[in-house]
Enzyme design. Structure first.
Site, PDB file in Angstrom:
ATOM      1  N   GLU A 156       0.797  -1.214   0.108  1.00 30.02           N
ATOM      2  CA  GLU A 156       0.019   0.031  -0.055  1.00 30.02           C
ATOM      3  C   GLU A 156       0.974   1.225   0.011  1.00 30.02           C
ATOM      4  O   GLU A 156       2.057   1.440   0.611  1.00 30.02           O
ATOM      5  CB  GLU A 156      -0.899  -0.212   1.107  1.00 30.02           C
ATOM      6  CG  GLU A 156      -2.051   0.973   1.348  1.00 30.02           C
ATOM      7  CD  GLU A 156      -2.548   1.285   0.020  1.00 30.02           C
ATOM      8  OE1 GLU A 156      -3.310   0.280  -0.681  1.00 30.02           O
ATOM      9  OE2 GLU A 156      -2.312   2.350  -0.712  1.00 30.02           O
ATOM     10  N   LYS A 215       8.457  -1.253  -2.503  1.00 29.33           N
ATOM     11  CA  LYS A 215       7.469  -0.633  -1.438  1.00 29.33           C
ATOM     12  C   LYS A 215       8.744  -0.270  -0.687  1.00 29.33           C
ATOM     13  O   LYS A 215       8.826   1.274  -0.085  1.00 29.33           O
ATOM     14  CB  LYS A 215       6.949  -1.536  -0.858  1.00 29.33           C
ATOM     15  CG  LYS A 215       6.361  -1.053   0.551  1.00 29.33           C
ATOM     16  CD  LYS A 215       5.188  -0.246   0.451  1.00 29.33           C
ATOM     17  CE  LYS A 215       5.056   0.634   2.021  1.00 29.33           C
ATOM     18  NZ  LYS A 215       3.954   1.245   2.019  1.00 29.33           N
ATOM     19  N   CYS A 271       6.009   4.015   8.657  1.00 30.87           N
ATOM     20  CA  CYS A 271       6.794   3.303   7.713  1.00 30.87           C
ATOM     21  C   CYS A 271       8.185   3.689   7.448  1.00 30.87           C
ATOM     22  O   CYS A 271       8.906   2.853   7.324  1.00 30.87           O
ATOM     23  CB  CYS A 271       5.945   3.697   6.578  1.00 30.87           C
ATOM     24  SG  CYS A 271       4.325   2.693   6.232  1.00 30.87           S
TER      25      CYS A 271
HETATM   26  C1  UDX Z   1       4.563   7.235   3.747  1.00 28.79           C
HETATM   27  C2  UDX Z   1       4.709   7.321   2.026  1.00 28.79           C
HETATM   28  O1  UDX Z   1       4.481   8.418   1.778  1.00 28.79           O
HETATM   29  C3  UDX Z   1       3.481   6.338   1.686  1.00 28.79           C
HETATM   30  O2  UDX Z   1       3.531   6.194   0.228  1.00 28.79           O
HETATM   31  C4  UDX Z   1       3.726   5.014   2.567  1.00 28.79           C
HETATM   32  O3  UDX Z   1       2.687   4.125   1.995  1.00 28.79           O
HETATM   33  C5  UDX Z   1       3.589   4.985   3.962  1.00 28.79           C
HETATM   34  O4  UDX Z   1       4.713   6.018   4.308  1.00 28.79           O
HETATM   35  P1  UDX Z   1       3.001   8.461   5.799  1.00 28.79           P
HETATM   36  O5  UDX Z   1       4.217   7.949   6.625  1.00 28.79           O
HETATM   37  O6  UDX Z   1       1.579   8.039   5.773  1.00 28.79           O
HETATM   38  O7  UDX Z   1       3.281   7.842   4.166  1.00 28.79           O
HETATM   39  O8  UDX Z   1       3.265  10.089   5.479  1.00 28.79           O
HETATM   40  P2  UDX Z   1       4.185  11.110   4.675  1.00 28.79           P
HETATM   41  O9  UDX Z   1       3.170  12.137   4.052  1.00 28.79           O
HETATM   42  O10 UDX Z   1       5.046  10.239   3.836  1.00 28.79           O
HETATM   43  O11 UDX Z   1       5.013  11.693   5.816  1.00 28.79           O
HETATM   44  C6  UDX Z   1       5.870  10.991   6.353  1.00 28.79           C
HETATM   45  C7  UDX Z   1       6.735  12.118   7.347  1.00 28.79           C
HETATM   46  O12 UDX Z   1       7.536  12.900   6.540  1.00 28.79           O
HETATM   47  C8  UDX Z   1       5.662  12.955   8.297  1.00 28.79           C
HETATM   48  O13 UDX Z   1       6.279  12.859   9.743  1.00 28.79           O
HETATM   49  C9  UDX Z   1       5.923  14.244   7.443  1.00 28.79           C
HETATM   50  O14 UDX Z   1       5.768  15.292   8.266  1.00 28.79           O
HETATM   51  C10 UDX Z   1       7.234  14.167   7.051  1.00 28.79           C
HETATM   52  N1  UDX Z   1       7.501  15.068   5.992  1.00 28.79           N
HETATM   53  C11 UDX Z   1       6.824  14.884   4.578  1.00 28.79           C
HETATM   54  C12 UDX Z   1       8.528  16.160   5.921  1.00 28.79           C
HETATM   55  O15 UDX Z   1       9.091  16.367   7.001  1.00 28.79           O
HETATM   56  N2  UDX Z   1       8.799  16.855   4.932  1.00 28.79           N
HETATM   57  C13 UDX Z   1       8.196  16.687   3.719  1.00 28.79           C
HETATM   58  O16 UDX Z   1       8.368  17.436   2.560  1.00 28.79           O
HETATM   59  C14 UDX Z   1       7.411  15.628   3.443  1.00 28.79           C
END
Ligand code: UDX
Ligand code: ADP
Length: 455
Positions: A156, A215, A271
């Site tokens: 996913e 993934k 993740c």
């Molecule tokens: C992530 C992947 O994006 C997704 O494809 C996978 O299935 C699961 O892991 P998620 O962890 O739910 O998703 O959120 P994501 O939007 O990727 O953010 C992860 C972390 O990175 C958050 O703490 C977010 O605040 C941080 N982040 C994200 C940053 O610090 N800077 C950014 O530019 C983007």
């Protein structure tokens, strides 16, 4: 057709809710051992906060979407079984701190083998290390369930906070299967389900290993981007450059792209860290140590960013925060979710508590119980606040740890008045207007911009 999904968490619940909305001819039941969680899915207080999810659940629930604890019955009747259980990083034994704990996946595999009668296709959806599909298959074979099942990997890619959109309009759907006639047939069956709402060209079919590794690699690349921009943010702060400006410049290079370049107090979530640890473990297992070290650095940089941020708070507040009230804005790992797994807020708050600060925490969606659990503290050790103003009242500093939209619209004049002076703001998400804050009188420190004040 009947689908049973084991695990009603952040992945299983939303994924099956969207599938049920898109495929009205399929009856989908999500099962879980956790009775409270299932009861919540059957109510209007879902256990997972996701924008638009409740409406989607309400549309399909009772029609072709069901939530149940009667696991055996559903396994017995299902044509396709999704495994969507948790796979936390192992805390003990071989691979502790790196490998994923596959206990829950293994339990599912054994139960499926014993109970399932109709199902031929088992889909692994949980975030899992490479070769899990093979382990599941081995469990089936060794227990005499023979070749009855085809195991598919269908990782996913949804991100929390945007799960509904990510599921309705995915960049791609990935299905890995065995390279045999039976394997290819199973892949086609699952692809047929997704084709009901995803354009064919976006459905990628690979072998099992590629699907599983893709993934991990995708998450590692995303996390690496954040660590890269965070590394630059540290340099910006000492040189006087602004990481926002740097990110805009490099992001306009179409080869680099502008997304996912927001410097922050560090990435969290269930993740990124887990998947990179898995990748590192895999590299070490196969003896490619340099590759392991390369990816490990992404995590070290993330930890460095968190420590740097909390260190900055202590040093700015005249090297002591003992007994000082600090307002913490946001505890979830990102906005629009109530999930705190891996949240940078946990490390930062733990550090501040070690320094004996009084933390007044406000998050629009995270409960006190969850915060206490994450910080491994007793009740009453932190002040849990109903809103941002209450948290700031009498505080020496406000720190932004989650980028909730509501923080941008706060009345910072009012906040300033209610705080002790000098009043500090530490923006770990770069969401506030720092010039305005300085005009109001705040001492402002921002990731990637350094310190701004009137003095
Ligand atoms: C992530 C992947 O994006 C997704 O494809 C996978 O299935 C699961 O892991 P998620 O962890 O739910 O998703 O959120 P994501 O939007 O990727 O953010 C992860 C972390 O990175 C958050 O703490 C977010 O605040 C941080 N982040 C994200 C940053 O610090 N800077 C950014 O530019 C983007
Ligand atoms: P994810 O983010 O991967 O969805 P969660 O922890 O949110 O992870 O959800 C996983 C769910 O799987 C939990 O609700 C847990 O109770 C459930 N679960 C774990 N093992 C089993 C099992 N053997 N049978 C049924 N449900 C299980």
């Amino acid at each position: 057709m009947k689908i049973c999904c084991i695990g009603a968490g952040y992945v299983g619940g939303p994924t099956m809710s969207i599938m049920a909305n898109k495929c009205k001819d399929i009856q989908i039941t999500v099962v879980d051992l956790d009775e409270k969680k299932i009861a919540a899915w059957n109510s209007n207080e879902l256990p997972v906060f996701e924008p638009e999810l409740l409406e989607k659940v309400q549309k399909a629930r009772g029609r072709n979407l069901f939530f149940s604890t009667d696991i055996d019955k559903e396994l017995m009747e299902a044509d396709i079984i999704f495994i969507s259980v948790n796979t936390p990083t192992k805390t003990y034994g071989v691979g502790a701190g790196k490998a994923s704990d596959l206990t829950y996946v293994e339990n599912c595999a054994r139960r499926i083998g014993e109970v399932a009668r109709k199902a031929k296709i088992i889909v692994e959806k949980s975030t899992i290390p490479v070769r899990t599909a093979e382990s599941i298959r081995k469990i089936f074979l060794a227990n005499g369930y023979g070749d009855r099942f085809q195991v598919l990997s269908n990782p996913e890619f949804l991100a929390e906070g945007t799960a509904v959109k990510d599921l309705e309009e995915p960049d791609r759907v990935l299905i890995g299967g065995e390279e045999s006639e039976e394997g290819r047939k199973a892949v086609e069956v699952l692809a047929g389900i997704y084709e009901q709402w995803v354009p064919g060209g976006k459905i990628l079919k690979t072998n099992l290993w590629s699907a599983e590794l893709s993934k991990l690699a995708a998450n590692a690349f995303l996390a690496q981007r954040i660590s890269s921009i965070n590394a630059i943010s540290a340099l910006c702060e000492v040189t006087g450059a602004d990481v926002g400006e740097v990110a805009r410049v490099i992001g306009m290079d179409s080869r680099i792209g502008s997304k996912f370049l927001n410097a922050s107090v560090g990435f969290g979530g269930s993740c990124f860290q887990k998947d990179i640890l898995n990748l590192v473990y895999l590299c070490e297992y196969y003896g490619v140590y340099e590759v392991a070290k390369y990816w490990e650095q992404v995590l070290l940089m993330n930890e460095y960013q968190r420590e740097r941020f909390s260190g900055k708070i202590v040093s700015s507040l005249f090297d002591t925060i003992t007994g000082k009230r600090i307002a913490v804005y946001g505890f979830a790992f990102k906005k629009d979710t109530n999930d705190t797994r891996g949240s940078s807020a946990i490390s930062v708050c733990k550090h501040l508590l070690e320094e004996k600060a009084h933390l007044a925490i406000y998050d629009p969606k995270v409960s006190l119980q969850q915060i206490n659990k994450d910080l491994e503290i007793e009740e009453e050790k932190i002040i849990y606040c109903k809103n941002a103003y209450e948290a700031a009242d009498g505080a020496h500093a406000v720190i932004i740890l989650t980028e909730w939209d509501e923080f941008k619209g706060l009345d910072f004049k009012k906040i300033y008045k209610s705080m002790l002076k000098p009043a500090f703001i530490f923006d770990g998400r770069r969401i506030l207007n720092h010039e305005n804050l300085v005009k109001i009188g705040f001492e402002v420190y921002s990731i990637g911009r350094g310190k701004k004040s009137r003095y």
